[in-house]
Design a protein around this motif. Structure first.
Motif, PDB file in Angstrom:
ATOM      1  N   THR A   1      40.159  37.286  40.218  1.00 49.20           N
ATOM      2  CA  THR A   1      41.021  36.128  40.447  1.00 49.20           C
ATOM      3  C   THR A   1      41.494  35.570  39.111  1.00 49.20           C
TER       4      THR A   1
ATOM      5  N   TYR B   1      42.334  32.247  39.399  1.00 48.07           N
ATOM      6  CA  TYR B   1      42.183  30.824  39.737  1.00 48.07           C
ATOM      7  C   TYR B   1      40.780  30.345  39.378  1.00 48.07           C
TER       8      TYR B   1
ATOM      9  N   THR C   1      43.483  36.223  47.079  1.00 45.92           N
ATOM     10  CA  THR C   1      44.178  35.016  47.543  1.00 45.92           C
ATOM     11  C   THR C   1      45.407  34.688  46.704  1.00 45.92           C
TER      12      THR C   1
ATOM     13  N   GLU D   1      38.928  28.774  42.285  1.00 45.26           N
ATOM     14  CA  GLU D   1      38.413  29.728  43.265  1.00 45.26           C
ATOM     15  C   GLU D   1      37.074  30.308  42.816  1.00 45.26           C
TER      16      GLU D   1
ATOM     17  N   TRP E   1      38.039  32.100  51.897  1.00 46.24           N
ATOM     18  CA  TRP E   1      36.723  31.849  51.293  1.00 46.24           C
ATOM     19  C   TRP E   1      35.647  31.870  52.366  1.00 46.24           C
TER      20      TRP E   1
ATOM     21  N   GLY F   1      49.113  36.196  54.353  1.00 45.58           N
ATOM     22  CA  GLY F   1      47.725  35.738  54.356  1.00 45.58           C
ATOM     23  C   GLY F   1      46.930  36.352  55.504  1.00 45.58           C
TER      24      GLY F   1
ATOM     25  N   ARG G   1      43.789  29.945  51.636  1.00 43.08           N
ATOM     26  CA  ARG G   1      42.781  30.308  50.647  1.00 43.08           C
ATOM     27  C   ARG G   1      41.386  29.891  51.145  1.00 43.08           C
TER      28      ARG G   1
END
Ligand SMILES: Nc1ncnc2c1ncn2[C@@H]1O[C@H](COP(=O)(O)OP(=O)(O)O)[C@@H](O)[C@H]1O
Ligand SMILES: [Mg+2]
Length: 313
Positions: free
Chosen positions: A193, A195, A163, A198, A175, A139, A171
């Motif tokens: 993404t 997600y 992410t 997200e 952002w 990360g 995450r």
């Protein structure tokens, strides 16, 4: 002026896979744009084309008002890309990486030092300067990689699944970093993404794509009916019991669409909390035996179902 305009783009690979199949989308200058789609939808292929690494078979793409095929050299100087595999040299420190990047972009040393310290301050990266990049977690490495790519002061920053695999804490830090890039540096962000949450939280505009084609594009607010509609999920001990209960529930709750999903019934709702109580009461009163009842947030698959149902209407 749009930052990116994609018209009817097709791309097939040598093995015959049609990765993009007449894709259209537009990205506004200064926004965070999320391209949302499942694995294999064609997201990375589009990023490779927009970053001039691959050429489309047909279609037209304009970036910052320039044609991507005719003016690829100029476009390259305006963009930066953080790919799925990091481009940062893990044997070097962040500062060494940044100064090297500055040399690639022919940024004078003094200017480069200034930019470097601004980026390190803005993104609160001071604590990561001492050790080589290899000593940090995935990360953090990714955040350092983004800071590195901001050295050239790009007008558009591309991020391919920035992410993926991160916990919610990392995450959210990511952002925050992206919002800062948009707000303080004025950079347009194009990210991919899979997600739903997200895209919904972070973006100004979302484009949902499937099988190489866009399904819908809009703001999170405009897509709310598809992305935020909850369902009441009633779980039964087996599929047979769920099948028996469906007509009983449909008859009493005519306004909620009921669908069977394995050993559960999903009931679409716009007022999940009050409906949950009503459905629960009904099940108890009618002595229908069930295992559990809960509010289920929509998955990307649910959103696709809703969108395709809507199109058929
Ligand atoms: N270099 C390649 N050669 C052949 N097929 C590819 C290549 N890259 C991707 N594909 C195929 O193209 C489709 C889209 O892939 P990709 O753009 O990576 O999707 P996503 O990033 O949304 O997961 C997939 O079916 C994938 O297997
Ligand atoms: Mg991908």
């Amino acid at each position: 002026m749009y930052a990116i305009e994609v018209h009817n783009v097709q791309k097939s690979y040598k093995n015959g896979v049609q990765a993009l199949n007449g894709l259209n989308l537009t990205v506004k200058t200064g926004e965070i744009f999320s391209l949302l789609g499942q694995n294999g939808a064609g997201k990375s292929t589009l990023i490779s084309i927009l970053t001039t690494y691959l050429k489309p078979n047909t279609g037209k793409i304009t970036m910052l008002g320039k044609d991507i095929l005719k003016d690829s050299g100029e476009i390259r100087s305006y963009i930066a890309c953080v790919a799925q595999r990091t481009s940062i040299d893990t044997h070097l420190s962040l500062e060494e990486n940044m100064m090297f990047q500055a040399r690639l972009y022919k940024i004078p040393k003094n200017e480069a030092r200034k930019r470097m310290s601004t980026l390190i301050d803005e993104f609160e990266l001071g604590q990561y300067l001492k050790y080589p990049v290899s000593s940090y977690s995935g990360g953090i490495k990714r955040r350092l990689d983004i800071a590195l790519n901001m050295m050239s002061n790009p007008k558009i920053l591309f991020l391919d699944e920035p992410t993926v695999g991160m916990d919610i804490q990392s995450r959210m830090t990511m952002w925050k970093m992206m919002r800062k890039i948009r707000d303080d540096f004025g950079t347009t962000i194009f990210l991919t993404t899979h997600y739903l949450e997200e895209a919904d939280n972070l973006s100004d505009t979302i484009c949902i794509m499937k099988d190489g084609k866009e399904i819908v594009q809009g703001s999170p607010f405009e897509l709310r009916t598809y992305t935020r509609q909850d369902a009441i999920k009633v779980q039964f001990s087996n599929k047979e019991n769920a099948k028996i209960a469906i007509p009983l529930l449909s008859k009493d709750f005519t306004q909620l669409t009921c669908t069977l999903q394995n050993d559960s019934i999903l009931m679409d709702t716009t007022s999940s909390e009050s409906d949950l109580i009503k459905v629960n009461k009904f099940l108890l009163k009618s002595q229908i035996s069930f295992q559990g009842i809960e509010i289920a947030e929509p998955t990307l698959e649910d959103v696709f179902l809703r969108l395709t149902e809507k199109k058929e209407d």
